[in-house]
Design a protein around this motif. Structure first.
Motif, PDB file in Angstrom:
ATOM      1  N   TYR A  35       0.861  -1.182   0.000  1.00  0.00           N
ATOM      2  CA  TYR A  35       0.000   0.000   0.000  1.00  0.00           C
ATOM      3  C   TYR A  35       0.894   1.227   0.000  1.00  0.00           C
ATOM      4  O   TYR A  35       2.071   1.167   0.383  1.00  0.00           O
ATOM      5  N   LYS A  42      -5.256   9.267   2.172  1.00  0.00           N
ATOM      6  CA  LYS A  42      -5.632   7.948   2.691  1.00  0.00           C
ATOM      7  C   LYS A  42      -4.681   6.867   2.198  1.00  0.00           C
ATOM      8  O   LYS A  42      -3.907   7.055   1.255  1.00  0.00           O
ATOM      9  N   VAL A  43      -4.759   5.742   2.864  1.00  0.00           N
ATOM     10  CA  VAL A  43      -3.989   4.575   2.473  1.00  0.00           C
ATOM     11  C   VAL A  43      -4.594   4.007   1.183  1.00  0.00           C
ATOM     12  O   VAL A  43      -5.810   3.815   1.092  1.00  0.00           O
ATOM     13  N   PHE A  45      -4.447   0.962  -1.841  1.00  0.00           N
ATOM     14  CA  PHE A  45      -4.013  -0.373  -2.234  1.00  0.00           C
ATOM     15  C   PHE A  45      -3.176  -0.303  -3.514  1.00  0.00           C
ATOM     16  O   PHE A  45      -3.530   0.400  -4.467  1.00  0.00           O
ATOM     17  N   GLU A  56      -4.137  -9.322  -7.383  1.00  0.00           N
ATOM     18  CA  GLU A  56      -4.893  -8.109  -7.709  1.00  0.00           C
ATOM     19  C   GLU A  56      -3.930  -6.937  -7.765  1.00  0.00           C
ATOM     20  O   GLU A  56      -2.935  -6.935  -7.054  1.00  0.00           O
ATOM     21  N   GLN A  98      -7.061 -15.181   2.466  1.00  0.00           N
ATOM     22  CA  GLN A  98      -7.728 -14.124   1.714  1.00  0.00           C
ATOM     23  C   GLN A  98      -8.892 -13.598   2.537  1.00  0.00           C
ATOM     24  O   GLN A  98      -9.577 -14.361   3.192  1.00  0.00           O
ATOM     25  N   SER A  99      -9.097 -12.286   2.520  1.00  0.00           N
ATOM     26  CA  SER A  99     -10.184 -11.612   3.248  1.00  0.00           C
ATOM     27  C   SER A  99      -9.972 -11.577   4.761  1.00  0.00           C
ATOM     28  O   SER A  99     -10.821 -11.087   5.491  1.00  0.00           O
ATOM     29  N   GLU A 101      -7.849 -10.461   8.347  1.00  0.00           N
ATOM     30  CA  GLU A 101      -7.191  -9.240   8.807  1.00  0.00           C
ATOM     31  C   GLU A 101      -5.778  -9.183   8.236  1.00  0.00           C
ATOM     32  O   GLU A 101      -5.093 -10.195   8.146  1.00  0.00           O
TER      33      GLU A 101
ATOM     34  N   GLN B  31     -16.782  -8.255   1.086  1.00  0.00           N
ATOM     35  CA  GLN B  31     -16.800  -9.496   1.867  1.00  0.00           C
ATOM     36  C   GLN B  31     -16.463  -9.332   3.342  1.00  0.00           C
ATOM     37  O   GLN B  31     -16.994 -10.058   4.164  1.00  0.00           O
ATOM     38  N   SER B  32     -15.536  -8.476   3.642  1.00  0.00           N
ATOM     39  CA  SER B  32     -15.133  -8.371   5.042  1.00  0.00           C
ATOM     40  C   SER B  32     -14.812  -6.922   5.379  1.00  0.00           C
ATOM     41  O   SER B  32     -14.549  -6.112   4.489  1.00  0.00           O
ATOM     42  N   PHE B  34     -13.329  -4.029   8.543  1.00  0.00           N
ATOM     43  CA  PHE B  34     -12.417  -3.887   9.670  1.00  0.00           C
ATOM     44  C   PHE B  34     -12.370  -2.428  10.122  1.00  0.00           C
ATOM     45  O   PHE B  34     -12.620  -1.512   9.334  1.00  0.00           O
ATOM     46  N   TYR B  36      -9.342  -0.066  11.719  1.00  0.00           N
ATOM     47  CA  TYR B  36      -7.946   0.085  12.081  1.00  0.00           C
ATOM     48  C   TYR B  36      -7.792   1.447  12.739  1.00  0.00           C
ATOM     49  O   TYR B  36      -8.580   2.358  12.496  1.00  0.00           O
ATOM     50  N   LEU B  46      -4.577  -2.982  13.387  1.00  0.00           N
ATOM     51  CA  LEU B  46      -5.905  -3.575  13.457  1.00  0.00           C
ATOM     52  C   LEU B  46      -6.537  -3.333  14.822  1.00  0.00           C
ATOM     53  O   LEU B  46      -5.938  -3.628  15.851  1.00  0.00           O
ATOM     54  N   SER B  49     -12.115  -6.702  13.692  1.00  0.00           N
ATOM     55  CA  SER B  49     -12.916  -7.078  12.536  1.00  0.00           C
ATOM     56  C   SER B  49     -14.369  -6.746  12.847  1.00  0.00           C
ATOM     57  O   SER B  49     -14.735  -6.594  14.016  1.00  0.00           O
ATOM     58  N   LEU B  87      -9.660   4.253  10.954  1.00  0.00           N
ATOM     59  CA  LEU B  87      -9.811   3.940   9.531  1.00  0.00           C
ATOM     60  C   LEU B  87     -10.814   2.812   9.342  1.00  0.00           C
ATOM     61  O   LEU B  87     -10.671   1.739   9.930  1.00  0.00           O
ATOM     62  N   ASN B  91     -13.053  -4.917   2.410  1.00  0.00           N
ATOM     63  CA  ASN B  91     -12.359  -5.839   1.517  1.00  0.00           C
ATOM     64  C   ASN B  91     -13.274  -6.268   0.374  1.00  0.00           C
ATOM     65  O   ASN B  91     -14.320  -6.871   0.610  1.00  0.00           O
ATOM     66  N   PHE B  93     -12.905  -8.534  -2.813  1.00  0.00           N
ATOM     67  CA  PHE B  93     -12.152  -9.472  -3.652  1.00  0.00           C
ATOM     68  C   PHE B  93     -10.646  -9.278  -3.496  1.00  0.00           C
ATOM     69  O   PHE B  93      -9.906  -9.083  -4.459  1.00  0.00           O
ATOM     70  N   ASN B  94     -10.225  -9.309  -2.247  1.00  0.00           N
ATOM     71  CA  ASN B  94      -8.806  -9.248  -1.905  1.00  0.00           C
ATOM     72  C   ASN B  94      -8.167  -7.898  -2.173  1.00  0.00           C
ATOM     73  O   ASN B  94      -6.948  -7.795  -2.237  1.00  0.00           O
ATOM     74  N   LYS B  95      -8.951  -6.867  -2.366  1.00  0.00           N
ATOM     75  CA  LYS B  95      -8.426  -5.498  -2.379  1.00  0.00           C
ATOM     76  C   LYS B  95      -9.003  -4.800  -1.163  1.00  0.00           C
ATOM     77  O   LYS B  95     -10.225  -4.768  -0.996  1.00  0.00           O
ATOM     78  N   PHE B  96      -8.115  -4.259  -0.342  1.00  0.00           N
ATOM     79  CA  PHE B  96      -8.570  -3.507   0.821  1.00  0.00           C
ATOM     80  C   PHE B  96      -8.762  -2.045   0.431  1.00  0.00           C
ATOM     81  O   PHE B  96      -7.853  -1.426  -0.116  1.00  0.00           O
ATOM     82  N   PHE B  98      -9.514   1.638   1.937  1.00  0.00           N
ATOM     83  CA  PHE B  98      -9.484   2.403   3.174  1.00  0.00           C
ATOM     84  C   PHE B  98     -10.319   3.665   3.033  1.00  0.00           C
ATOM     85  O   PHE B  98     -10.269   4.336   2.002  1.00  0.00           O
ATOM     86  N   GLY B  99     -11.026   4.000   4.114  1.00  0.00           N
ATOM     87  CA  GLY B  99     -11.607   5.332   4.181  1.00  0.00           C
ATOM     88  C   GLY B  99     -10.508   6.335   4.504  1.00  0.00           C
ATOM     89  O   GLY B  99      -9.378   5.959   4.839  1.00  0.00           O
ATOM     90  N   SER B 100     -10.862   7.602   4.414  1.00  0.00           N
ATOM     91  CA  SER B 100      -9.871   8.655   4.699  1.00  0.00           C
ATOM     92  C   SER B 100      -9.598   8.796   6.192  1.00  0.00           C
ATOM     93  O   SER B 100      -8.646   9.461   6.576  1.00  0.00           O
TER      94      SER B 100
END
Lengths: 113, 108
Positions: A35, A42-43, A45, A56, A98-99, A101, B31-32, B34, B36, B46, B49, B87, B91, B93-96, B98-100
């Motif tokens: 990242y 913001k952070v 990806f 990805e 995957q998915s 934490e 899908q998921s 969190f 932070y 973290l 979750s 934050l 997630n 599809f494996n891309k996280f 982030f909000g600002s």
């Protein structure tokens, strides 16, 4: 407690130079990520990596970027020809599945002059 | 439309206060989820979750509302050490994504 480590903590480079940022993910994790965070923003990806290949990537991750797992422990991000706008904090992260934490390293602050 | 939206704050609260943050996300297939926290110039750490059934960890409670596509975080009995940026992370599809972040300042 296992943790993600990154080196160097700060890298200063001239525009147009190549840089390699290094990360050692948590040992039993299988998914690895990069990242970036531009100062005050913001952070974002960049890329995810699993089973020795990219799974990805974002629009930011163009041909100037590449990732590699050269051995059983290191995970690297290479920027081929740095631009001023590449100046940012780069975070490596890893997860068990995957998915799950993700756990972040302390980051490498890249400054492009 | 942004993937994840948060009120940037800052929320300035006295010690001992209860404070709540919300976050909305745009992709219903996410899908998921969190929360932070990020201290100034440090990596995201973290916090917890977020599950559909809601979950609690000490003074922190997280809720997910899939129908309305929002996530919340409640902090009870705020401590000075809770001062940070929170934050919201989604997630897809494996891309996280982030909000600002929402900045919290807890004052003595």
């Amino acid at each position: 407690e296992p943790e993600v480590t990154q080196t160097p903590s700060h890298q200063v480079t001239q525009m147009g130079q190549e840089v390699i940022l290094r990360c050692v993910p948590i040992s039993n994790h299988l998914y690895f990520y990069w990242y970036r965070q531009i100062l005050g923003q913001k952070v974002e990806f960049l890329v995810s990596f699993y089973n020795n290949e990219i799974s990805e990537k974002s629009e930011i991750f163009d041909d100037q970027f590449s990732v590699e797992r050269p051995d059983g422990s290191n995970f690297t991000l290479k920027i081929r020809s740095t631009k001023l706008e590449d100046s940012a904090m780069y975070f490596c992260a890893s997860s068990e599945a995957q998915s799950d934490e993700q756990f972040f390293g302390p980051g490498t602050r890249l400054t492009v002059l | 439309r942004k993937e994840v939206e948060q009120d940037p704050g800052p929320f300035n609260v006295p010690e001992g206060a209860t404070v709540a943050f919300n976050c909305t996300y745009s992709n219903s297939a996410s899908q998921s989820f969190f929360w932070y926290r990020q201290d100034c110039r440090k990596e995201p750490k973290l916090l917890m979750s977020v599950y559909s059934s809601g979950n609690e960890d000490g003074r922190f409670t997280a809720q997910l509302n899939r129908a309305s596509q929002y996530i919340s975080l409640l902090i009870r009995d705020s401590k000075l050490s809770d001062s940070a940026t929170y934050l919201c992370v989604v997630n897809n599809f494996n891309k996280f994504y982030f909000g600002s972040g929402t900045k919290l300042n807890v004052k003595p």
